[in-house]
Scaffold this motif. Structure first.
Motif, mmCIF file in Angstrom:
data_model
loop_
_atom_site.group_PDB
_atom_site.id
_atom_site.type_symbol
_atom_site.label_atom_id
_atom_site.label_comp_id
_atom_site.label_asym_id
_atom_site.label_seq_id
_atom_site.Cartn_x
_atom_site.Cartn_y
_atom_site.Cartn_z
ATOM 1 N N PRO A 1 5.511 -14.239 5.080
ATOM 2 C CA PRO A 1 4.149 -14.775 4.955
ATOM 3 C C PRO A 1 3.297 -13.928 4.009
ATOM 4 C CG PRO A 1 4.315 -13.484 6.951
ATOM 5 C CD PRO A 1 5.673 -13.436 6.298
ATOM 6 N N ILE A 2 3.423 -14.158 2.724
ATOM 7 C CA ILE A 2 2.739 -13.326 1.734
ATOM 8 C C ILE A 2 1.216 -13.467 1.831
ATOM 9 C CG2 ILE A 2 2.750 -15.029 -0.133
ATOM 10 C CD1 ILE A 2 3.510 -11.233 -0.460
ATOM 11 N N GLY A 3 0.714 -14.516 2.488
ATOM 12 C CA GLY A 3 -0.725 -14.677 2.674
ATOM 13 C C GLY A 3 -1.277 -13.913 3.864
ATOM 14 N N ASP A 4 -0.425 -13.186 4.592
ATOM 15 C CA ASP A 4 -0.866 -12.476 5.784
ATOM 16 C C ASP A 4 -1.211 -11.031 5.440
ATOM 17 O OD1 ASP A 4 -0.723 -12.791 9.002
ATOM 18 O OD2 ASP A 4 -0.216 -10.745 8.386
ATOM 19 N N LEU A 5 -2.473 -10.662 5.625
ATOM 20 C CA LEU A 5 -2.919 -9.324 5.232
ATOM 21 C C LEU A 5 -2.227 -8.221 6.023
ATOM 22 C CD1 LEU A 5 -6.766 -9.678 4.599
ATOM 23 C CD2 LEU A 5 -4.894 -9.651 2.966
ATOM 24 N N ALA A 6 -1.980 -8.448 7.307
ATOM 25 C CA ALA A 6 -1.325 -7.415 8.109
ATOM 26 C C ALA A 6 0.091 -7.151 7.599
ATOM 27 C CB ALA A 6 -1.290 -7.821 9.581
ATOM 28 N N ALA A 7 0.846 -8.214 7.327
ATOM 29 C CA ALA A 7 2.214 -8.055 6.809
ATOM 30 C C ALA A 7 2.211 -7.387 5.443
ATOM 31 C CB ALA A 7 2.911 -9.410 6.739
ATOM 32 N N VAL A 8 1.270 -7.792 4.584
ATOM 33 C CA VAL A 8 1.187 -7.227 3.228
ATOM 34 C C VAL A 8 0.771 -5.760 3.275
ATOM 35 C CG1 VAL A 8 -0.187 -7.312 1.111
ATOM 36 C CG2 VAL A 8 0.847 -9.401 2.004
ATOM 37 N N ASN A 9 -0.222 -5.442 4.106
ATOM 38 C CA ASN A 9 -0.657 -4.042 4.206
ATOM 39 C C ASN A 9 0.435 -3.160 4.785
ATOM 40 O OD1 ASN A 9 -3.170 -4.492 3.087
ATOM 41 N ND2 ASN A 9 -4.162 -4.895 5.042
ATOM 42 N N ALA A 10 1.169 -3.697 5.765
ATOM 43 C CA ALA A 10 2.286 -2.930 6.332
ATOM 44 C C ALA A 10 3.383 -2.719 5.288
ATOM 45 C CB ALA A 10 2.844 -3.645 7.558
ATOM 46 N N LEU A 11 3.660 -3.761 4.506
ATOM 47 C CA LEU A 11 4.660 -3.646 3.435
ATOM 48 C C LEU A 11 4.267 -2.545 2.455
ATOM 49 C CD1 LEU A 11 7.112 -4.646 1.784
ATOM 50 C CD2 LEU A 11 5.623 -6.407 0.806
ATOM 51 N N LYS A 12 3.000 -2.525 2.070
ATOM 52 C CA LYS A 12 2.528 -1.501 1.125
ATOM 53 C C LYS A 12 2.677 -0.096 1.707
ATOM 54 C CE LYS A 12 -0.908 -4.302 -1.354
ATOM 55 N NZ LYS A 12 -2.368 -4.543 -1.544
ATOM 56 N N ARG A 13 2.344 0.045 2.988
ATOM 57 C CA ARG A 13 2.432 1.376 3.612
ATOM 58 C C ARG A 13 3.883 1.820 3.790
ATOM 59 N NH1 ARG A 13 -0.734 1.368 8.999
ATOM 60 N NH2 ARG A 13 -0.010 3.527 9.035
ATOM 61 N N VAL A 14 4.704 0.912 4.304
ATOM 62 C CA VAL A 14 6.106 1.265 4.586
ATOM 63 C C VAL A 14 6.870 1.578 3.305
ATOM 64 C CG1 VAL A 14 8.285 0.245 5.378
ATOM 65 C CG2 VAL A 14 6.246 0.058 6.803
ATOM 66 N N LYS A 15 6.600 0.802 2.255
ATOM 67 C CA LYS A 15 7.312 0.987 0.981
ATOM 68 C C LYS A 15 6.542 1.886 0.009
ATOM 69 C CE LYS A 15 11.026 -1.374 1.726
ATOM 70 N NZ LYS A 15 12.328 -0.661 1.755
ATOM 71 N N ARG A 16 5.368 2.402 0.481
ATOM 72 C CA ARG A 16 4.566 3.312 -0.350
ATOM 73 C C ARG A 16 4.283 2.701 -1.726
ATOM 74 N NH1 ARG A 16 7.846 5.399 3.039
ATOM 75 N NH2 ARG A 16 9.659 5.052 1.714
ATOM 76 N N LEU A 17 3.747 1.496 -1.695
ATOM 77 C CA LEU A 17 3.492 0.739 -2.917
ATOM 78 C C LEU A 17 2.083 1.006 -3.431
ATOM 79 C CD1 LEU A 17 4.998 -2.682 -1.723
ATOM 80 C CD2 LEU A 17 6.124 -0.921 -3.104
ATOM 81 N N PRO A 18 1.878 0.914 -4.727
ATOM 82 C CA PRO A 18 0.533 1.115 -5.285
ATOM 83 C C PRO A 18 -0.411 -0.007 -4.872
ATOM 84 C CG PRO A 18 2.052 0.359 -6.989
ATOM 85 C CD PRO A 18 2.885 0.646 -5.780
ATOM 86 N N ALA A 19 -1.682 0.321 -4.739
ATOM 87 C CA ALA A 19 -2.679 -0.663 -4.289
ATOM 88 C C ALA A 19 -2.758 -1.860 -5.221
ATOM 89 C CB ALA A 19 -4.051 0.007 -4.179
ATOM 90 N N GLU A 20 -2.495 -1.634 -6.516
ATOM 91 C CA GLU A 20 -2.660 -2.709 -7.495
ATOM 92 C C GLU A 20 -1.422 -3.593 -7.648
ATOM 93 O OE1 GLU A 20 -1.277 1.001 -9.653
ATOM 94 O OE2 GLU A 20 -2.712 0.500 -8.076
ATOM 95 N N ILE A 21 -0.418 -3.404 -6.799
ATOM 96 C CA ILE A 21 0.805 -4.217 -6.914
ATOM 97 C C ILE A 21 0.454 -5.703 -6.761
ATOM 98 C CG2 ILE A 21 1.360 -4.045 -4.442
ATOM 99 C CD1 ILE A 21 4.354 -3.926 -5.351
ATOM 100 N N THR A 22 1.129 -6.551 -7.512
ATOM 101 C CA THR A 22 0.822 -7.986 -7.473
ATOM 102 C C THR A 22 1.590 -8.688 -6.360
ATOM 103 O OG1 THR A 22 2.606 -8.638 -8.966
ATOM 104 C CG2 THR A 22 0.512 -7.973 -9.986
#
Length: 216
Positions: free
Chosen positions: A155-176
């Protein structure tokens, strides 16, 4: 063949994901397996998901309980009997009121038949749902994941899933969005369970308070 996760196989699917992704393994090692989140393939479930759009889960559940109390049973016919004032008294916004009533009418007219969903592909279900006013990809994703137990939805539209993905994978804030979807492809054909692990991480790990929100 349509593949689903069940109470008996979802932990083994999580283990399979963990075997190929150290970050997902870390979630299980630290917080255990995610709960077996599931809902029924019903009008009430879709109403619940619509209520969850862009608000907290607690707010949505409060509105759902108010609707249950007012209507006695959340069915298309009973919801259509409620006035706009009664819906508003149940904490349902004018916009969501129109979405829910439109869905009720679609079911009563035969435009939509939820009984068809179990035998339909993910894309077929998504096409049917997103043709309705107020139902977008996020709502379709959640219904596919939890009411139909489909295994390969992220669910790419889900902020919780997206924020968790960014934290777990240590992704940059500006990732598309496109770059994140590319990352989730490594979890196919079990992206639903990967998302459940990410939600589990999001709900279990300490984090700074932040405004939530979801798409339609």
């Amino acid at each position: 063949m349509i593949q689903q996760y069940t109470p008996t196989n979802y932990k083994s699917i999580c283990d399979e994901l963990a075997a190929t992704d150290a970050d997902l393994k870390q979630i299980i090692d630290t917080y255990g397996y995610p709960p077996f989140w599931s809902r029924t393939n019903t009008f009430e479930s879709l109403v619940h998901i619509i209520l969850e759009q862009q608000v907290s889960l607690a707010s949505a559940l409060s509105a759902l309980n108010k609707l249950r109390e007012r209507a006695q049973e959340i069915t298309p016919a009973r919801i259509l009997l409620l006035t706009d004032e009664e819906m508003r008294a149940c904490y349902v916004s004018r916009q969501k009121n129109s979405y829910i009533k439109y869905l009720a009418e679609a079911l009563l007219s035969g435009q939509l038949n939820l009984d068809d969903f179990p035998s339909m592909t993910d894309d077929e279900v998504r096409t049917k749902l997103t043709a309705l006013k107020g139902i977008g990809n996020w709502t379709a994703d959640v219904h596919l994941m939890f009411a139909l137990q489909r295994v390969d939805i992220f669910p790419i539209g889900d902020l919780a899933a997206v924020n968790a993905l960014k934290r777990v994978k240590r992704l940059p804030a500006e990732i598309t969005r496109e770059q994140m979807l590319e990352i989730t492809k490594q979890w196919a054909p079990y992206r639903t369970l990967a998302a459940m692990l990410l939600w589990h991480f999001y709900l279990s790990s300490p984090r700074p308070p932040k405004g939530g929100g979801r798409q339609s």
